[in-house]
Design a protein around this motif. Structure first.
Motif, PDB file in Angstrom:
ATOM      1  N   ASP A 106       0.871  -1.176   0.000  1.00 47.76           N
ATOM      2  CA  ASP A 106       0.000   0.000   0.000  1.00 47.76           C
ATOM      3  C   ASP A 106       0.908   1.227   0.000  1.00 47.76           C
ATOM      4  OD1 ASP A 106      -1.766   2.040   0.299  1.00 47.76           O
ATOM      5  OD2 ASP A 106      -2.753   1.269   2.087  1.00 47.76           O
ATOM      6  N   PRO A 107       1.114   1.862  -1.161  1.00 48.39           N
ATOM      7  CA  PRO A 107       2.016   3.018  -1.228  1.00 48.39           C
ATOM      8  C   PRO A 107       1.665   4.129  -0.241  1.00 48.39           C
ATOM      9  CG  PRO A 107       1.441   2.266  -3.434  1.00 48.39           C
ATOM     10  CD  PRO A 107       0.567   1.502  -2.482  1.00 48.39           C
ATOM     11  N   LYS A 108       0.381   4.220   0.127  1.00 48.40           N
ATOM     12  CA  LYS A 108      -0.035   5.275   1.055  1.00 48.40           C
ATOM     13  C   LYS A 108       0.525   5.056   2.454  1.00 48.40           C
ATOM     14  CE  LYS A 108      -4.447   4.726   0.560  1.00 48.40           C
ATOM     15  NZ  LYS A 108      -4.318   3.501  -0.264  1.00 48.40           N
ATOM     16  N   GLN A 109       0.915   3.801   2.755  1.00 44.35           N
ATOM     17  CA  GLN A 109       1.427   3.490   4.086  1.00 44.35           C
ATOM     18  C   GLN A 109       2.950   3.488   4.150  1.00 44.35           C
ATOM     19  OE1 GLN A 109      -0.469   0.344   6.397  1.00 44.35           O
ATOM     20  NE2 GLN A 109      -2.078   0.172   4.871  1.00 44.35           N
ATOM     21  N   SER A 110       3.599   3.939   3.097  1.00 44.11           N
ATOM     22  CA  SER A 110       5.066   3.942   3.097  1.00 44.11           C
ATOM     23  C   SER A 110       5.587   5.040   4.022  1.00 44.11           C
ATOM     24  CB  SER A 110       5.587   4.166   1.670  1.00 44.11           C
ATOM     25  OG  SER A 110       6.994   4.114   1.649  1.00 44.11           O
ATOM     26  N   ILE A 111       6.276   4.648   5.093  1.00 41.26           N
ATOM     27  CA  ILE A 111       6.757   5.613   6.086  1.00 41.26           C
ATOM     28  C   ILE A 111       8.259   5.521   6.300  1.00 41.26           C
ATOM     29  CG2 ILE A 111       4.538   5.674   7.295  1.00 41.26           C
ATOM     30  CD1 ILE A 111       5.754   3.747   9.363  1.00 41.26           C
ATOM     31  N   VAL A 127     -10.769  13.997   2.252  1.00 38.94           N
ATOM     32  CA  VAL A 127      -9.494  14.717   2.222  1.00 38.94           C
ATOM     33  C   VAL A 127      -8.681  14.366   0.983  1.00 38.94           C
ATOM     34  CG1 VAL A 127      -7.270  14.998   3.374  1.00 38.94           C
ATOM     35  CG2 VAL A 127      -9.372  14.981   4.717  1.00 38.94           C
ATOM     36  N   PHE A 128      -8.628  13.091   0.629  1.00 38.61           N
ATOM     37  CA  PHE A 128      -7.625  12.637  -0.335  1.00 38.61           C
ATOM     38  C   PHE A 128      -8.116  12.366  -1.751  1.00 38.61           C
ATOM     39  CE2 PHE A 128      -5.675  11.437   3.766  1.00 38.61           C
ATOM     40  CZ  PHE A 128      -4.481  12.129   3.626  1.00 38.61           C
ATOM     41  N   GLU A 129      -9.415  12.222  -1.957  1.00 41.74           N
ATOM     42  CA  GLU A 129      -9.879  11.887  -3.304  1.00 41.74           C
ATOM     43  C   GLU A 129      -9.473  12.940  -4.334  1.00 41.74           C
ATOM     44  OE1 GLU A 129     -13.714   8.947  -3.340  1.00 41.74           O
ATOM     45  OE2 GLU A 129     -14.092  11.059  -2.920  1.00 41.74           O
ATOM     46  N   HIS A 130      -9.471  14.198  -3.935  1.00 39.87           N
ATOM     47  CA  HIS A 130      -9.120  15.285  -4.862  1.00 39.87           C
ATOM     48  C   HIS A 130      -8.052  16.191  -4.243  1.00 39.87           C
ATOM     49  CE1 HIS A 130     -12.545  14.024  -7.270  1.00 39.87           C
ATOM     50  NE2 HIS A 130     -13.303  14.093  -6.191  1.00 39.87           N
ATOM     51  N   ASP A 154      -2.787   6.303  -7.011  1.00 43.94           N
ATOM     52  CA  ASP A 154      -2.842   5.037  -6.284  1.00 43.94           C
ATOM     53  C   ASP A 154      -3.897   5.036  -5.191  1.00 43.94           C
ATOM     54  OD1 ASP A 154      -0.790   3.622  -7.621  1.00 43.94           O
ATOM     55  OD2 ASP A 154       0.727   4.749  -6.531  1.00 43.94           O
ATOM     56  N   PHE A 155      -4.615   6.147  -5.051  1.00 37.86           N
ATOM     57  CA  PHE A 155      -5.586   6.224  -3.953  1.00 37.86           C
ATOM     58  C   PHE A 155      -6.839   5.430  -4.298  1.00 37.86           C
ATOM     59  CE2 PHE A 155      -9.247   8.135  -1.831  1.00 37.86           C
ATOM     60  CZ  PHE A 155      -8.853   7.997  -0.513  1.00 37.86           C
ATOM     61  N   LEU A 156      -7.265   4.592  -3.383  1.00 42.54           N
ATOM     62  CA  LEU A 156      -8.479   3.800  -3.546  1.00 42.54           C
ATOM     63  C   LEU A 156      -9.430   4.106  -2.405  1.00 42.54           C
ATOM     64  CD1 LEU A 156     -10.074   1.465  -4.886  1.00 42.54           C
ATOM     65  CD2 LEU A 156      -8.858  -0.101  -3.362  1.00 42.54           C
ATOM     66  N   SER A 157     -10.581   4.645  -2.727  1.00 40.60           N
ATOM     67  CA  SER A 157     -11.592   4.923  -1.711  1.00 40.60           C
ATOM     68  C   SER A 157     -12.251   3.611  -1.311  1.00 40.60           C
ATOM     69  CB  SER A 157     -12.630   5.904  -2.263  1.00 40.60           C
ATOM     70  OG  SER A 157     -13.586   6.221  -1.274  1.00 40.60           O
ATOM     71  N   GLN A 158     -12.123   3.252  -0.031  1.00 32.02           N
ATOM     72  CA  GLN A 158     -12.609   1.956   0.433  1.00 32.02           C
ATOM     73  C   GLN A 158     -13.935   2.072   1.180  1.00 32.02           C
ATOM     74  OE1 GLN A 158      -8.915   0.788   2.601  1.00 32.02           O
ATOM     75  NE2 GLN A 158      -8.995  -1.027   1.312  1.00 32.02           N
TER      76      GLN A 158
END
Length: 241
Positions: A82-87, A129-132, A155-159
């Motif tokens: 999950d690229p969004k969780q890369s820290i 916040v993140f969709e746009h 890469d954002f996926l609205s779950q």
């Protein structure tokens, strides 16, 4: 001399293992590797792959190349990322690697549309916040931020929530503007400390978790909270209180 001393004493750091493996030809010789492992590798599973660095992938790539060169019937490779969780960018993590490896080795992509971790209130707030996010005007004030957001949002996926009845609560509060180049912004942290103190007064028997962007901010915020008579402590080497 340093390398010889490490070899003699076995005193290796975390990153040293990666570099020593990268210098070795063991993994490139599949038959020798199988002999050393006393087995053959037919399946690979990489979890949290978004935190993989280029040197780490350099060690693992020969295994992947050898595995995917065979027939699909008896071999399989799975990458969970999950690229969004890369820290771990500070230690070389490359979240883009997941997409690059998938393309190079022709792996099928499957996305998980449901979240089992959070309820609908949390997920709706994240989507809002993140969709746009690439259209957020504040990004114009930070050099390069808009371009980064445009790449990131691809890469954002609205779950959806797997448990739609799960309760939740979200409140977003904007603090004073903070220069993104500063590790510690006193005005913003003072604002945060006052907000935390207010929450502590409302619910004195509850614990409050606080995440910050940099470890340097932890000591500053703890001092401010203690000055406001709020008991606070840092939790190990992590960026939180």
């Amino acid at each position: 001399a340093f390398t010889a001393l490490q070899t003699r004493t076995g005193a290796y750091r975390f990153g040293d293992i990666t570099h020593r493996l990268a210098e070795s030809t063991l993994i490139e010789g599949a038959e020798e590797l199988y002999f050393r492992l006393d087995s053959r590798i037919r399946h690979l599973l990489f979890d949290e792959f978004q935190d993989t660095s280029l040197p780490q992938w350099g060690v693992l790539k020969p295994l992947m190349d050898e595995l995917t060169a065979g027939s699909e019937g008896d071999r399989a490779a799975v990458i969970v990322a999950d690229p969004k969780q890369s820290i771990y960018g500070w230690r070389g993590a490359r979240p883009q690697l997941a997409a690059d490896v998938r393309s190079e080795h022709r792996l099928k992509q499957r996305r998980l549309p449901n979240s089992y971790r959070s309820g609908p209130v949390i997920l709706d707030a994240v989507a809002q916040v993140f969709e746009h996010i690439q259209d957020n005007e504040i990004l114009e004030q930070v050099d390069g931020a808009k371009a980064v957001a445009e790449r990131w949002v691809k890469d954002f996926l609205s779950q959806a929530a797997a448990y739609p009845d799960q309760p939740g609560y979200v409140c977003m509060t904007a603090g004073p503007w903070a220069d993104s180049r500063r590790n510690v912004n006193p005005e913003l942290l003072d604002f945060a400390a006052e907000r935390i103190a207010s929450l502590h007064a409302e619910a004195p028997g509850r614990s409050i978790g606080v995440l910050v962007r940099d470890n340097k901010a932890v000591a500053f915020l703890i001092a401010r909270l203690r000055k406001l008579e709020v008991p606070a402590s840092g939790e190990g080497p992590t960026r939180g209180l």
